[in-house]
Enzyme design. Structure first.
Site, PDB file in Angstrom:
ATOM      1  N   ASP A  38      26.736  27.468   2.468  1.00 48.08           N
ATOM      2  CA  ASP A  38      26.550  26.742   1.218  1.00 48.08           C
ATOM      3  C   ASP A  38      26.384  27.758   0.093  1.00 48.08           C
ATOM      4  O   ASP A  38      25.959  28.887   0.328  1.00 48.08           O
ATOM      5  CB  ASP A  38      25.317  25.825   1.288  1.00 48.08           C
ATOM      6  CG  ASP A  38      25.397  24.663   0.305  1.00 48.08           C
ATOM      7  OD1 ASP A  38      25.689  23.523   0.738  1.00 48.08           O
ATOM      8  OD2 ASP A  38      25.184  24.888  -0.913  1.00 48.08           O
ATOM      9  N   ASP A  62      29.669  31.496  -2.234  1.00 44.24           N
ATOM     10  CA  ASP A  62      30.724  30.625  -2.742  1.00 44.24           C
ATOM     11  C   ASP A  62      31.897  30.663  -1.756  1.00 44.24           C
ATOM     12  O   ASP A  62      32.474  31.724  -1.510  1.00 44.24           O
ATOM     13  CB  ASP A  62      31.160  31.170  -4.111  1.00 44.24           C
ATOM     14  CG  ASP A  62      32.236  30.336  -4.760  1.00 44.24           C
ATOM     15  OD1 ASP A  62      32.795  29.429  -4.093  1.00 44.24           O
ATOM     16  OD2 ASP A  62      32.530  30.593  -5.939  1.00 44.24           O
ATOM     17  N   VAL A  63      32.206  29.510  -1.199  1.00 42.73           N
ATOM     18  CA  VAL A  63      33.247  29.457  -0.167  1.00 42.73           C
ATOM     19  C   VAL A  63      34.636  29.808  -0.745  1.00 42.73           C
ATOM     20  O   VAL A  63      35.567  30.106   0.001  1.00 42.73           O
ATOM     21  CB  VAL A  63      33.199  28.071   0.532  1.00 42.73           C
ATOM     22  CG1 VAL A  63      33.935  27.004  -0.238  1.00 42.73           C
ATOM     23  CG2 VAL A  63      33.668  28.168   1.945  1.00 42.73           C
ATOM     24  N   TYR A 152      40.253  16.337  -9.597  1.00 36.05           N
ATOM     25  CA  TYR A 152      39.708  16.014  -8.271  1.00 36.05           C
ATOM     26  C   TYR A 152      40.746  15.237  -7.455  1.00 36.05           C
ATOM     27  O   TYR A 152      40.968  15.515  -6.276  1.00 36.05           O
ATOM     28  CB  TYR A 152      38.424  15.201  -8.439  1.00 36.05           C
ATOM     29  CG  TYR A 152      37.683  14.895  -7.156  1.00 36.05           C
ATOM     30  CD1 TYR A 152      36.782  15.811  -6.609  1.00 36.05           C
ATOM     31  CD2 TYR A 152      37.854  13.678  -6.500  1.00 36.05           C
ATOM     32  CE1 TYR A 152      36.081  15.518  -5.443  1.00 36.05           C
ATOM     33  CE2 TYR A 152      37.159  13.372  -5.335  1.00 36.05           C
ATOM     34  CZ  TYR A 152      36.267  14.294  -4.805  1.00 36.05           C
ATOM     35  OH  TYR A 152      35.573  14.003  -3.658  1.00 36.05           O
ATOM     36  N   LYS A 156      42.356  16.549  -3.940  1.00 36.48           N
ATOM     37  CA  LYS A 156      42.179  15.856  -2.661  1.00 36.48           C
ATOM     38  C   LYS A 156      43.514  15.358  -2.098  1.00 36.48           C
ATOM     39  O   LYS A 156      43.691  15.308  -0.884  1.00 36.48           O
ATOM     40  CB  LYS A 156      41.173  14.714  -2.813  1.00 36.48           C
ATOM     41  CG  LYS A 156      39.733  15.184  -3.108  1.00 36.48           C
ATOM     42  CD  LYS A 156      39.134  16.015  -1.959  1.00 36.48           C
ATOM     43  CE  LYS A 156      37.659  16.322  -2.183  1.00 36.48           C
ATOM     44  NZ  LYS A 156      37.048  17.074  -1.064  1.00 36.48           N
TER      45      LYS A 156
HETATM   46  P1  NAD Z   1      26.840  17.305  -1.941  1.00 34.75           P
HETATM   47  O1  NAD Z   1      26.908  17.865  -3.323  1.00 34.75           O
HETATM   48  O2  NAD Z   1      25.657  16.493  -1.542  1.00 34.75           O
HETATM   49  O3  NAD Z   1      27.016  18.483  -0.883  1.00 34.75           O
HETATM   50  C1  NAD Z   1      28.005  19.473  -1.051  1.00 34.75           C
HETATM   51  C2  NAD Z   1      27.409  20.838  -0.792  1.00 34.75           C
HETATM   52  O4  NAD Z   1      28.439  21.788  -1.026  1.00 34.75           O
HETATM   53  C3  NAD Z   1      26.251  21.194  -1.732  1.00 34.75           C
HETATM   54  O5  NAD Z   1      25.109  21.608  -0.998  1.00 34.75           O
HETATM   55  C4  NAD Z   1      26.818  22.328  -2.587  1.00 34.75           C
HETATM   56  O6  NAD Z   1      25.834  23.309  -2.921  1.00 34.75           O
HETATM   57  C5  NAD Z   1      27.896  22.896  -1.686  1.00 34.75           C
HETATM   58  N1  NAD Z   1      28.921  23.589  -2.448  1.00 34.75           N
HETATM   59  C6  NAD Z   1      29.499  23.217  -3.619  1.00 34.75           C
HETATM   60  N2  NAD Z   1      30.365  24.129  -4.033  1.00 34.75           N
HETATM   61  C7  NAD Z   1      30.352  25.121  -3.103  1.00 34.75           C
HETATM   62  C8  NAD Z   1      31.028  26.359  -2.985  1.00 34.75           C
HETATM   63  N3  NAD Z   1      31.895  26.770  -3.920  1.00 34.75           N
HETATM   64  N4  NAD Z   1      30.765  27.136  -1.911  1.00 34.75           N
HETATM   65  C9  NAD Z   1      29.882  26.745  -0.965  1.00 34.75           C
HETATM   66  N5  NAD Z   1      29.202  25.592  -1.037  1.00 34.75           N
HETATM   67  C10 NAD Z   1      29.435  24.783  -2.090  1.00 34.75           C
HETATM   68  O7  NAD Z   1      28.203  16.488  -1.790  1.00 34.75           O
HETATM   69  P2  NAD Z   1      28.842  15.570  -0.643  1.00 34.75           P
HETATM   70  O8  NAD Z   1      29.032  14.250  -1.247  1.00 34.75           O
HETATM   71  O9  NAD Z   1      28.148  15.708   0.645  1.00 34.75           O
HETATM   72  O10 NAD Z   1      30.288  16.253  -0.579  1.00 34.75           O
HETATM   73  C11 NAD Z   1      30.885  16.747   0.599  1.00 34.75           C
HETATM   74  C12 NAD Z   1      32.372  16.483   0.534  1.00 34.75           C
HETATM   75  O11 NAD Z   1      32.607  15.075   0.520  1.00 34.75           O
HETATM   76  C13 NAD Z   1      33.084  17.033  -0.703  1.00 34.75           C
HETATM   77  O12 NAD Z   1      34.311  17.628  -0.316  1.00 34.75           O
HETATM   78  C14 NAD Z   1      33.344  15.809  -1.543  1.00 34.75           C
HETATM   79  O13 NAD Z   1      34.453  15.959  -2.377  1.00 34.75           O
HETATM   80  C15 NAD Z   1      33.565  14.778  -0.469  1.00 34.75           C
HETATM   81  N6  NAD Z   1      33.405  13.384  -0.902  1.00 34.75           N
HETATM   82  C16 NAD Z   1      32.191  12.913  -1.298  1.00 34.75           C
HETATM   83  C17 NAD Z   1      32.078  11.595  -1.708  1.00 34.75           C
HETATM   84  C18 NAD Z   1      30.766  11.004  -2.169  1.00 34.75           C
HETATM   85  O14 NAD Z   1      30.752   9.867  -2.668  1.00 34.75           O
HETATM   86  N7  NAD Z   1      29.647  11.692  -2.029  1.00 34.75           N
HETATM   87  C19 NAD Z   1      33.207  10.780  -1.723  1.00 34.75           C
HETATM   88  C20 NAD Z   1      34.425  11.285  -1.303  1.00 34.75           C
HETATM   89  C21 NAD Z   1      34.512  12.598  -0.899  1.00 34.75           C
END
Ligand code: NAD
Length: 248
Positions: A38, A62-63, A152, A156
Site C-alpha cells: 500500500d 507507490d505501486v 477512471y 478500467k
Molecule cells: P480504498 O481506497 O479503500 O483502498 C485502496 C487502497 O489502495 C488504499 O489503502 C490506498 O492507500 C491504496 N493505494 C492507492 N493508490 C496507491 C498506489 N499508487 N500505490 C499503492 N497503494 C495505493 O479503495 P477500494 O474501494 O477498496 O478500492 C480497491 C479497488 O476497487 C480499486 O481498484 C477501485 O478502483 C476498485 N473499485 C472500488 C469501488 C468502490 O465502490 N469502492 C467500485 C468499483 C471498483
C-alpha cells in the site's frame, strides 16, 4: 473453506484498506504467505496489528513506481503464485472536457500501468512453474459509461483489455488472468464530485440505478475464488460483483 492457499505466496496491492485489506485477510486465513502493499505505511501497520500473522509481509510504496515493484518481488522471495492487482484511485467524476493532464496521467498510471508492470514482473516465474493466477480489480466503470468520470472509466475499460489479453496469451502456459468488477462498495476510496456537469448527467442515473453498496468481504470472496484453483476452468472472465447493477 480453509487451506486453498496453503504453501502459496500471494501479492495484494492496495491492501491497507477496503477490498484489498479484505483480500489480504482472507488469503492469510486460507493459509497463504501474503505480501501486502500500500502507499500508506500507517494502513499497513494497522493491517499487521489486525492480522497478527507471521505469514504477512508488507511493502509500503507507490505501486506505480518501479522500485515498489522490485521490493514486492523481493519480499515474495521471487515466487508469486497469486497476484491481486487491486490498488486504484478515482477521478473526481470529471467529464472529458474538464480532465487535467496530471489527473489523467495519475489515474492511468495507478489503475492501468501499475497492474501491467506488476503482471509483467510476475509472469516469467509463473510461466516457469507452469502455474499462476492473476486477478485485476476492474469496476462497473470498466464495462459502461455513467459510473464514474472519463479517466477512471477509460482506465478500467483498459484493465479489462489487459485482463483478456494476458489471459489469451498465458492461459496455455498455466497462468489464468481474470477480473472482478465491483459496483459500489463500502470502502475508504476517495470519491469527490468535482464537476457540476457530471453531477447533472450522473445524478439522476446513479440515484436510481445503483444498488446498495456491498461490503469489501463480498468482493474478497469473489477475488480469492478466482485466485484459487477452485476456478481452474475460468480464464479471461470479467466477473461482475455489483448487486446486479449491470443488468439495468
Ligand atoms: P480504498 O481506497 O479503500 O483502498 C485502496 C487502497 O489502495 C488504499 O489503502 C490506498 O492507500 C491504496 N493505494 C492507492 N493508490 C496507491 C498506489 N499508487 N500505490 C499503492 N497503494 C495505493 O479503495 P477500494 O474501494 O477498496 O478500492 C480497491 C479497488 O476497487 C480499486 O481498484 C477501485 O478502483 C476498485 N473499485 C472500488 C469501488 C468502490 O465502490 N469502492 C467500485 C468499483 C471498483
Amino acid at each position: 473453506i480453509t487451506g486453498r492457499f496453503e504453501g502459496k505466496t500471494a501479492v495484494v496491492t492496495g491492501a491497507g484498506s477496503g477490498i484489498g485489506k479484505s483480500i489480504a485477510e482472507r488469503l492469510i486465513a486460507e493459509g497463504a504467505i501474503v505480501v501486502a502493499t500500500d502507499i500508506s505505511a500507517e494502513r499497513l501497520d494497522a493491517l499487521v496489528t489486525a492480522v497478527a500473522s507471521e505469514r504477512l509481509r508488507t511493502v509500503s510504496g507507490d505501486v506505480a513506481a518501479s522500485e515498489t515493484i522490485a521490493a514486492i518481488l523481493e519480499a515474495a522471495d521471487g515466487v508469486v503464485d497469486a497476484l491481486a492487482n487491486n490498488a486504484g484511485i478515482m477521478d473526481a467524476f470529471v467529464p472529458t472536457a474538464e480532465i487535467t493532464d496530471e489527473q489523467w496521467d495519475r489515474v492511468m498510471s495507478v489503475n492501468l500501468t501499475a497492474p501491467m508492470r506488476l503482471t509483467r514482473a510476475v509472469l516469467p516465474g509463473m510461466i516457469e512453474r507452469g502455474h499462476g493466477t492473476i486477478v485485476n480489480t476492474a469496476s462497473e466503470a470498466g464495462i459502461r459509461a455513467g459510473a464514474s468520470g472519463t479517466a477512471y472509466t477509460a482506465s478500467k475499460h483498459a484493465v479489462i483489455g489487459l485482463t483478456k489479453s494476458t489471459a489469451f496469451f498465458y492461459g496455455p502456459k498455466g497462468v489464468r488472468t481474470n477480473a472482478v468488477a465491483p459496483g459500489a462498495v463500502n470502502t475508504n476510496i476517495e470519491a469527490p464530485f468535482n464537476s457540476a456537469w457530471a453531477g447533472e448527467r450522473l445524478g439522476p442515473i446513479m440515484g436510481t440505478t445503483v444498488p446498495a453498496p456491498a461490503e469489501p468481504e463480498e468482493l474478497a470472496a469473489a477475488i480469492t475464488w478466482l485466485l484459487s484453483d477452485d476456478s481452474s476452468n475460468v480464464n479471461g472472465a470479467i466477473l461482475m460483483s455489483d448487486g446486479g447493477w449491470s443488468t439495468i
